[in-house]
Design a protein around this motif. Structure first.
Motif, PDB file in Angstrom:
ATOM      1  N   ALA A  27       0.834  -1.211   0.000  1.00  0.00           N
ATOM      2  CA  ALA A  27       0.000   0.000   0.000  1.00  0.00           C
ATOM      3  C   ALA A  27       0.867   1.259   0.000  1.00  0.00           C
ATOM      4  N   ASP A  28       0.650   2.153   0.963  1.00  0.00           N
ATOM      5  CA  ASP A  28       1.372   3.434   0.981  1.00  0.00           C
ATOM      6  C   ASP A  28       2.500   3.436   2.010  1.00  0.00           C
ATOM      7  N   LEU A  85      -5.236   2.803  -1.876  1.00  0.00           N
ATOM      8  CA  LEU A  85      -6.419   2.784  -2.734  1.00  0.00           C
ATOM      9  C   LEU A  85      -7.421   3.823  -2.256  1.00  0.00           C
ATOM     10  N   ASN A  86      -8.064   4.509  -3.213  1.00  0.00           N
ATOM     11  CA  ASN A  86      -9.119   5.449  -2.840  1.00  0.00           C
ATOM     12  C   ASN A  86     -10.457   4.707  -2.773  1.00  0.00           C
ATOM     13  N   LYS A 144     -12.814   4.435  -4.830  1.00  0.00           N
ATOM     14  CA  LYS A 144     -13.196   3.787  -6.091  1.00  0.00           C
ATOM     15  C   LYS A 144     -12.293   2.599  -6.432  1.00  0.00           C
ATOM     16  N   GLY A 145     -11.313   2.321  -5.578  1.00  0.00           N
ATOM     17  CA  GLY A 145     -10.395   1.213  -5.826  1.00  0.00           C
ATOM     18  C   GLY A 145      -9.224   1.574  -6.718  1.00  0.00           C
ATOM     19  N   GLU A 146      -9.030   2.854  -6.975  1.00  0.00           N
ATOM     20  CA  GLU A 146      -7.916   3.313  -7.805  1.00  0.00           C
ATOM     21  C   GLU A 146      -6.698   3.573  -6.923  1.00  0.00           C
ATOM     22  N   VAL A 147      -5.527   3.284  -7.455  1.00  0.00           N
ATOM     23  CA  VAL A 147      -4.281   3.489  -6.711  1.00  0.00           C
ATOM     24  C   VAL A 147      -3.903   4.961  -6.748  1.00  0.00           C
TER      25      VAL A 147
END
Length: 96
Positions: A7-8, A49-50, A52-55
């Motif tokens: 992840a981040d 991930l936001n 909407k599931g976008e990275v």
């Protein structure tokens, strides 16, 4: 590097503090030294991930020198090196 953060998260090697003596000439023991807040990024995760599931892309890259929160992250020992794994939100600034 064989570590891939998720992840981040970011893997950082903390800069070594070279100051072992005070201005008055007293030696500072390791237990009394301040924890470093500066280091070099060794590995970077793909990003969080936001909704909407976008990275969401990371703001740091491998090789960047950064300043991070004083007590952030988790210390690990990997291949004989002391490393720090922390979230991107704990990085305060990049040194340019």
């Amino acid at each position: 590097m064989n570590i891939q953060p998720l992840a981040d998260h970011v893997v950082i090697k903390a800069s070594e503090e070279s100051e072992e003596k005070t201005k008055s000439g007293l030696y500072v023991p390791d237990s009394a030294k301040e924890k470093p807040q500066e280091g070099q990024v060794l590995a970077v995760g793909p990003g969080a991930l936001n909704d909407k599931g976008e990275v969401i892309p990371m703001n740091v890259a491998v090789g960047d020198k950064v300043i991070y929160r004083k007590y952030a992250g988790n210390s690990i020992k990997y291949n004989g090196e002391e490393l720090l794994i922390l979230g991107e939100k704990d990085i305060l600034a990049k040194l340019v």
